[in-house]
Design an enzyme around this catalytic site. Sequence first.
Site, PDB file in Angstrom:
ATOM      1  N   ASP A  10       0.849  -1.187   0.000  1.00 17.47           N
ATOM      2  CA  ASP A  10       0.000   0.000   0.000  1.00 17.47           C
ATOM      3  C   ASP A  10       0.887   1.241   0.000  1.00 17.47           C
ATOM      4  O   ASP A  10       1.725   1.407   0.892  1.00 17.47           O
ATOM      5  CB  ASP A  10      -0.888  -0.047   1.261  1.00 17.47           C
ATOM      6  CG  ASP A  10      -1.929   1.050   1.276  1.00 17.47           C
ATOM      7  OD1 ASP A  10      -1.927   1.894   0.351  1.00 17.47           O
ATOM      8  OD2 ASP A  10      -2.735   1.078   2.214  1.00 17.47           O
ATOM      9  N   ASP A 113      -3.260   2.338  -5.856  1.00 17.32           N
ATOM     10  CA  ASP A 113      -2.028   2.340  -5.044  1.00 17.32           C
ATOM     11  C   ASP A 113      -1.906   1.121  -4.134  1.00 17.32           C
ATOM     12  O   ASP A 113      -1.182   1.154  -3.156  1.00 17.32           O
ATOM     13  CB  ASP A 113      -1.938   3.628  -4.226  1.00 17.32           C
ATOM     14  CG  ASP A 113      -2.881   3.621  -3.030  1.00 17.32           C
ATOM     15  OD1 ASP A 113      -4.040   3.197  -3.209  1.00 17.32           O
ATOM     16  OD2 ASP A 113      -2.466   4.017  -1.938  1.00 17.32           O
ATOM     17  N   GLU A 114      -2.624   0.062  -4.445  1.00 13.86           N
ATOM     18  CA  GLU A 114      -2.568  -1.132  -3.598  1.00 13.86           C
ATOM     19  C   GLU A 114      -2.517  -2.395  -4.453  1.00 13.86           C
ATOM     20  O   GLU A 114      -3.164  -2.454  -5.495  1.00 13.86           O
ATOM     21  CB  GLU A 114      -3.849  -1.256  -2.773  1.00 13.86           C
ATOM     22  CG  GLU A 114      -3.985  -0.335  -1.610  1.00 13.86           C
ATOM     23  CD  GLU A 114      -5.389  -0.470  -1.056  1.00 13.86           C
ATOM     24  OE1 GLU A 114      -5.663  -1.450  -0.351  1.00 13.86           O
ATOM     25  OE2 GLU A 114      -6.215   0.397  -1.365  1.00 13.86           O
TER      26      GLU A 114
HETATM   27 MG   LIG Z   1      -2.557   3.948   0.193  1.00 11.81          MG
END
Ligand SMILES: [Mg+2]
Length: 423
Positions: A10, A113-114
Amino acid sequence: MFDKIIFHIDVNSAFLSWEAVYRREILHVKEDLRDIPSAVGGDVRLRHGIILAKSQPAKKYGVQTGETLIEARRKCPSLKLVPPHYRLYDRCSAALMEILRRFSPNVEQYSIDEAYCDMSGTAGLYGFPMVAAHLIKDTVRQELGFTVNVGISSNKLLAKMASDFRKPDQVHTLFPEEIPQKMWPLPVSELFFVGHATAKKLFALGIRTIGDLARTDQGVLRTHLKKQGELIYAFANGVDVSQVVSAPLANKGYGNSMTTPKDVTDLSEARLVLLALCETIGSRLRKDGASVGVVSVSIVYSDFTGGSHQTTLPEETDLTDELWEHAVRLFEELWDGRAARHLGVHTGKAVYGKDTRQMNLFTGERPQKLQRLGRTLDELREKYGEDCIMRGVFLNGQICHMSGGIGREKQTVDYEKELKKVR
Ligand SMILES: [Mg+2]
């Protein structure tokens, strides 16, 4: 050793970190957004006037993701606001995924974003999971200039919970035997899948921590929360059977979402927004020669709670009208009647090169006709621009006929001017 090892990666304050790296590395600005109270926020006029990401120093002032720019400025008058820069985020996201694929053949991108990486059986290559996780984290920082958290466990849920522990630039484990000590003391609102509304219901039942939830009678949860009750009970006990599913590289999800110019409060408005989103998705699919087998719809309500709902199609499609019909049905099933501020349509299970649709007893020639129509529209738009032709329902409306994505996102915003206007 556990036979399954799953990582959840993350990016820390993704939009803000990416913006900061861009300004330093490309624009050679000395000041680092991560070191000062700063935030990425959207355009007030388009109702994207909310904080999308904030720096750690901004967090100290109490600035929160999802609140309005005005609220944030009230808490922190010196807050430096920068506009979102979606094209940059797409590039950063792709670069991150490329690094992750070096470490595992099985990478599932979960959001911009993960991602989950199935690291099972990689001990021979990288050593203990802790070592591999640090290696990934440090590689990203060195090569791309931003930091990530890595959560390690034997399933996706626990890995995701672990990556959310202390930030930034950290590696954490949350194996099943660590649940009582590391996860049960946390507020129940921090459990994956427990939104604002669910947390409220749980509070009313006297359930305050994840541990409380894990020990609650399942029948009680089923009565009050139906299917979701079963799911979060399993999560609270660390049970998650879902697998890491990596998509083939070319098989990107074709999806699209938008914050609507005004709250959507009735079905006819929703249908229009969904159509605008499907127009864009359909044209992208046809451009790539792709058809999709799954459609999902997501709703974010004006209090920022929300959910999503998906369906598997009887046959893959690239037709705007078919995508739209499924999206509308899903919306009707999902929508609870409250004002919605953001709608999304996403797709999955894309197949490529499936050119012609079978003639079907039930659908008749309709798919072929729609296919010809779609192609003609695509060609016209390619030649004369997106706006050269649009469906009549969009005339004189507030909804742009091909909505969502990054193409039309306004990327430069004068915040001082915007804030003055709404003050
Ligand atoms: Mg994040």
